[in-house]
Write a protein that holds these residues in place. Structure first.
Motif, PDB file in Angstrom:
ATOM      1  N   ALA A   1      -6.533  -7.236 -28.063  1.00 45.76           N
ATOM      2  CA  ALA A   1      -6.244  -8.460 -28.818  1.00 45.76           C
ATOM      3  C   ALA A   1      -4.877  -8.374 -29.481  1.00 45.76           C
ATOM      4  O   ALA A   1      -4.423  -7.308 -29.876  1.00 45.76           O
ATOM      5  CB  ALA A   1      -7.317  -8.691 -29.877  1.00 45.76           C
ATOM      6  N   GLY A   2      -4.230  -9.510 -29.618  1.00 45.67           N
ATOM      7  CA  GLY A   2      -2.988  -9.602 -30.373  1.00 45.67           C
ATOM      8  C   GLY A   2      -3.260 -10.201 -31.727  1.00 45.67           C
ATOM      9  O   GLY A   2      -4.339 -10.732 -31.994  1.00 45.67           O
ATOM     10  N   PRO A   3      -2.272 -10.164 -32.624  1.00 44.23           N
ATOM     11  CA  PRO A   3      -2.437 -10.745 -33.960  1.00 44.23           C
ATOM     12  C   PRO A   3      -2.308 -12.256 -33.915  1.00 44.23           C
ATOM     13  O   PRO A   3      -1.878 -12.832 -32.924  1.00 44.23           O
ATOM     14  CB  PRO A   3      -1.292 -10.116 -34.757  1.00 44.23           C
ATOM     15  N   ALA A   4      -2.671 -12.879 -35.008  1.00 43.75           N
ATOM     16  CA  ALA A   4      -2.492 -14.330 -35.123  1.00 43.75           C
ATOM     17  C   ALA A   4      -1.021 -14.650 -35.247  1.00 43.75           C
ATOM     18  O   ALA A   4      -0.182 -13.790 -35.499  1.00 43.75           O
ATOM     19  CB  ALA A   4      -3.255 -14.851 -36.336  1.00 43.75           C
TER      20      ALA A   4
ATOM     21  N   ASP B   1      -2.661 -14.609 -22.252  1.00 45.28           N
ATOM     22  CA  ASP B   1      -2.954 -15.708 -23.162  1.00 45.28           C
ATOM     23  C   ASP B   1      -1.808 -15.819 -24.172  1.00 45.28           C
ATOM     24  O   ASP B   1      -0.763 -15.181 -24.010  1.00 45.28           O
ATOM     25  CB  ASP B   1      -4.318 -15.528 -23.832  1.00 45.28           C
ATOM     26  N   LYS B   2      -2.006 -16.585 -25.238  1.00 50.96           N
ATOM     27  CA  LYS B   2      -0.904 -16.851 -26.166  1.00 50.96           C
ATOM     28  C   LYS B   2      -0.693 -15.742 -27.193  1.00 50.96           C
ATOM     29  O   LYS B   2       0.163 -15.874 -28.073  1.00 50.96           O
ATOM     30  CB  LYS B   2      -1.148 -18.184 -26.879  1.00 50.96           C
ATOM     31  N   ALA B   3      -1.430 -14.652 -27.104  1.00 55.44           N
ATOM     32  CA  ALA B   3      -1.267 -13.540 -28.043  1.00 55.44           C
ATOM     33  C   ALA B   3      -1.157 -12.228 -27.273  1.00 55.44           C
ATOM     34  O   ALA B   3      -2.094 -11.417 -27.245  1.00 55.44           O
ATOM     35  CB  ALA B   3      -2.436 -13.494 -29.029  1.00 55.44           C
ATOM     36  N   PRO B   4       0.000 -11.983 -26.633  1.00 55.02           N
ATOM     37  CA  PRO B   4       0.156 -10.781 -25.801  1.00 55.02           C
ATOM     38  C   PRO B   4       0.637  -9.555 -26.553  1.00 55.02           C
ATOM     39  O   PRO B   4       0.916  -8.525 -25.938  1.00 55.02           O
ATOM     40  CB  PRO B   4       1.219 -11.232 -24.797  1.00 55.02           C
ATOM     41  N   GLU B   5       0.774  -9.653 -27.896  1.00 54.33           N
ATOM     42  CA  GLU B   5       1.418  -8.559 -28.634  1.00 54.33           C
ATOM     43  C   GLU B   5       0.686  -7.238 -28.483  1.00 54.33           C
ATOM     44  O   GLU B   5       1.304  -6.165 -28.450  1.00 54.33           O
ATOM     45  CB  GLU B   5       1.534  -8.932 -30.116  1.00 54.33           C
ATOM     46  N   GLY B   6      -0.642  -7.268 -28.399  1.00 50.26           N
ATOM     47  CA  GLY B   6      -1.400  -6.026 -28.281  1.00 50.26           C
ATOM     48  C   GLY B   6      -1.059  -5.259 -27.025  1.00 50.26           C
ATOM     49  O   GLY B   6      -0.699  -4.076 -27.069  1.00 50.26           O
ATOM     50  N   ILE B   7      -1.144  -5.905 -25.869  1.00 48.10           N
ATOM     51  CA  ILE B   7      -0.832  -5.209 -24.621  1.00 48.10           C
ATOM     52  C   ILE B   7       0.649  -4.878 -24.548  1.00 48.10           C
ATOM     53  O   ILE B   7       1.046  -3.823 -24.052  1.00 48.10           O
ATOM     54  CB  ILE B   7      -1.272  -6.043 -23.386  1.00 48.10           C
TER      55      ILE B   7
ATOM     56  N   ASP C   1      -8.867 -15.282 -21.380  1.00 45.79           N
ATOM     57  CA  ASP C   1      -8.064 -14.630 -22.414  1.00 45.79           C
ATOM     58  C   ASP C   1      -7.633 -13.262 -21.933  1.00 45.79           C
ATOM     59  O   ASP C   1      -7.901 -12.864 -20.798  1.00 45.79           O
ATOM     60  CB  ASP C   1      -8.827 -14.537 -23.743  1.00 45.79           C
ATOM     61  N   GLY C   2      -6.920 -12.539 -22.815  1.00 52.45           N
ATOM     62  CA  GLY C   2      -6.403 -11.233 -22.425  1.00 52.45           C
ATOM     63  C   GLY C   2      -5.209 -11.354 -21.504  1.00 52.45           C
ATOM     64  O   GLY C   2      -4.454 -12.331 -21.556  1.00 52.45           O
ATOM     65  N   ALA C   3      -5.038 -10.362 -20.637  1.00 50.20           N
ATOM     66  CA  ALA C   3      -3.886 -10.330 -19.738  1.00 50.20           C
ATOM     67  C   ALA C   3      -4.263  -9.654 -18.430  1.00 50.20           C
ATOM     68  O   ALA C   3      -5.178  -8.827 -18.378  1.00 50.20           O
ATOM     69  CB  ALA C   3      -2.711  -9.596 -20.389  1.00 50.20           C
ATOM     70  N   ILE C   4      -3.564 -10.025 -17.384  1.00 49.98           N
ATOM     71  CA  ILE C   4      -3.652  -9.357 -16.089  1.00 49.98           C
ATOM     72  C   ILE C   4      -2.226  -9.078 -15.640  1.00 49.98           C
ATOM     73  O   ILE C   4      -1.308  -9.843 -15.952  1.00 49.98           O
ATOM     74  CB  ILE C   4      -4.381 -10.220 -15.040  1.00 49.98           C
ATOM     75  N   GLY C   5      -2.022  -7.965 -14.956  1.00 50.82           N
ATOM     76  CA  GLY C   5      -0.652  -7.643 -14.592  1.00 50.82           C
ATOM     77  C   GLY C   5      -0.555  -6.608 -13.506  1.00 50.82           C
ATOM     78  O   GLY C   5      -1.564  -6.175 -12.921  1.00 50.82           O
ATOM     79  N   ILE C   6       0.674  -6.187 -13.242  1.00 52.05           N
ATOM     80  CA  ILE C   6       0.944  -5.178 -12.219  1.00 52.05           C
ATOM     81  C   ILE C   6       2.100  -4.300 -12.679  1.00 52.05           C
ATOM     82  O   ILE C   6       3.113  -4.797 -13.188  1.00 52.05           O
ATOM     83  CB  ILE C   6       1.245  -5.844 -10.857  1.00 52.05           C
ATOM     84  N   ALA C   7       1.922  -2.994 -12.532  1.00 54.26           N
ATOM     85  CA  ALA C   7       2.962  -2.013 -12.855  1.00 54.26           C
ATOM     86  C   ALA C   7       3.636  -1.599 -11.552  1.00 54.26           C
ATOM     87  O   ALA C   7       2.962  -1.153 -10.616  1.00 54.26           O
ATOM     88  CB  ALA C   7       2.354  -0.800 -13.557  1.00 54.26           C
TER      89      ALA C   7
END
Length: 412
Positions: free
Chosen positions: A90-93, A166-172, A212-218
């Motif tokens: 999760a990211g912050p508000a 989603d709109k809060a990507p700061e955590g990842i 929500d959350g994120a999906i990606g590729i390294a």
């Protein structure tokens, strides 16, 4: 990077035919499909089913139309070799003026104890606290929540990371920075889709759909050189270069040892802007961090306090003391236009911040044929903008929502 393409089509059948050709040309190459789709709601099911049937290994999202092509269907596709992942950190508000918020509640994973304690301890009170230290501590904790797919990857084996969020990507974003500090990081904040799919955002991965959350590729290092660049069209300088002499959290406290809000107001008066009418009202004012005379990083000014002097930015961390900045203005103007052009042998992935609305003006580009194909360039837009970090610059993660702002990952 194997190959990339952006397709603009008049009809679903024209788009599907183009995707069939892309699949046939890519069949022997393998890889994971990256896609971003902007299409009418009644066509989404058939298009996404088509993509999933051709490419069982995929990550994708729903995006916004680019202003010039908003009456058409648009789908960007790329085939990539790398490690795909799903994040629920999760990211912050959203930051508010002078206040540091606890993390938002959502269906994503809760923040680590160390991070939660940090937020609880300082919530609501702006003391003499190093917020960057707090986030660094929380990022270390978030490392322990790193997507399982990335836990065995060595930092030297990852050159770039792409993700849809989603709109809060700061955590990842913070966790990736802590784990892969030298890798480029480019995140696309997927378009809001509550009135299209009933979900806040719509993310796809290997047949699953997420809200929500994120999906990606390294991506692993390759023989090609990669670079991550930014463009900020339409901005007008309000001030000359200024030095930040103190900042804290998302606040600029002083510039050149003076009151930053009064500097901004004086610059507005000099440029004959009606400060009472437009100040911080229409997303028009920004702080640009300068490097060699160019804006290298951009932050939206969310508010200013003439008495206290502080300027609040739409970011989790304001530029540090010693940073050279300019205050900038985005004039009211026609909607951003963007003409898609071939990349002439270079392959790229571009994320663009689009306007929240397009007004009543007709689209500026009309297709001469049923389909327009731009080979070598993946282009996707979102009103929620993008987030990035250039590994070579040792910078923190930051986001951009400037209409027309663009981040581009190049392979040369």
């Amino acid at each position: 990077m194997i190959r990339a393409q952006t397709v603009v089509a008049r009809t679903p059948s024209a788009l599907l035919a183009s995707l069939d050709r892309f699949h046939l040309q890519s069949k022997a190459k393998g890889g994971t499909l990256l896609f971003a789709l902007s299409a009418p709601s009644d066509t989404l099911s058939v298009i996404t089913s088509h993509l999933k049937s051709h490419f069982p290994r995929h990550i994708g999202c729903l995006s916004s139309p680019l202003p010039a092509y908003r009456s058409h269907i648009m789908c960007a596709v790329a085939l990539l070799d790398g490690i795909t992942f799903r994040s629920t950190i999760a990211g912050p508000a959203d930051p508010q003026v002078g206040r540091w918020h606890a993390a938002r509640r959502s269906s994503t994973q809760q923040l680590p104890v160390a991070q939660s304690n940090a937020f609880e301890e300082f919530n609501g009170v702006l003391g003499r606290v190093s917020w960057e230290d707090i986030w660094n501590r929380s990022a270390t904790s978030a490392q322990k929540m790193m997507p399982v797919e990335l836990r065995m990857a060595r930092p030297e084996d990852v050159s770039s990371i792409l993700y849809f969020s989603d709109k809060a990507p700061e955590g990842i974003a913070k966790a990736l920075r802590a784990t892969f500090p030298h890798a480029h990081e480019l995140g696309f904040l997927a378009s809001s889709t509550p009135f299209i799919t009933g979900r806040p955002v719509t993310l796809f991965r290997d047949g699953e759909i997420y809200s929500d959350g994120a999906i990606g590729i390294a991506l692993q290092p390759s023989l090609s050189h990669t670079s991550l660049t930014v463009k900020f069209p339409g901005l007008v300088d309000l001030t000359p270069d200024l030095q930040i002499t103190s900042s804290e959290g998302n606040l600029i406290l002083t510039v050149d040892n003076g009151n930053p809000t009064r500097v901004l107001l004086a610059a507005m008066n000099k440029h004959r802007l009606d400060s009472c009418d437009v100040l911080l009202k229409d997303d028009e004012f920004y702080v640009g961090v300068m490097s060699n005379g160019k804006v290298e990083r951009l932050h939206h000014i969310t508010s200013g306090d003439p008495s206290r002097g502080t300027i609040a930015l739409g970011t989790m961390s304001a530029p540090p003391q010693g940073s050279i900045i300019r205050m900038l203005y985005l004039p009211r103007r026609d909607p951003v236009t963007l003409n898609l052009e071939p990349t002439h042998g270079n392959t790229s992935i571009s994320f663009i911040a689009t306007p929240d609305s397009f007004g009543d003006r007709p689209p500026s580009s009309v297709l001469d044929n049923d389909v327009l194909i731009i080979d070598g360039n993946f282009v996707a837009g979102s009103e929620n903008g993008f987030m990035l970090r250039r590994g070579a610059k040792d910078e923190g993660c930051w986001s951009c929502t400037l209409p027309g702002g663009q981040a581009c990952l190049h392979w040369t």
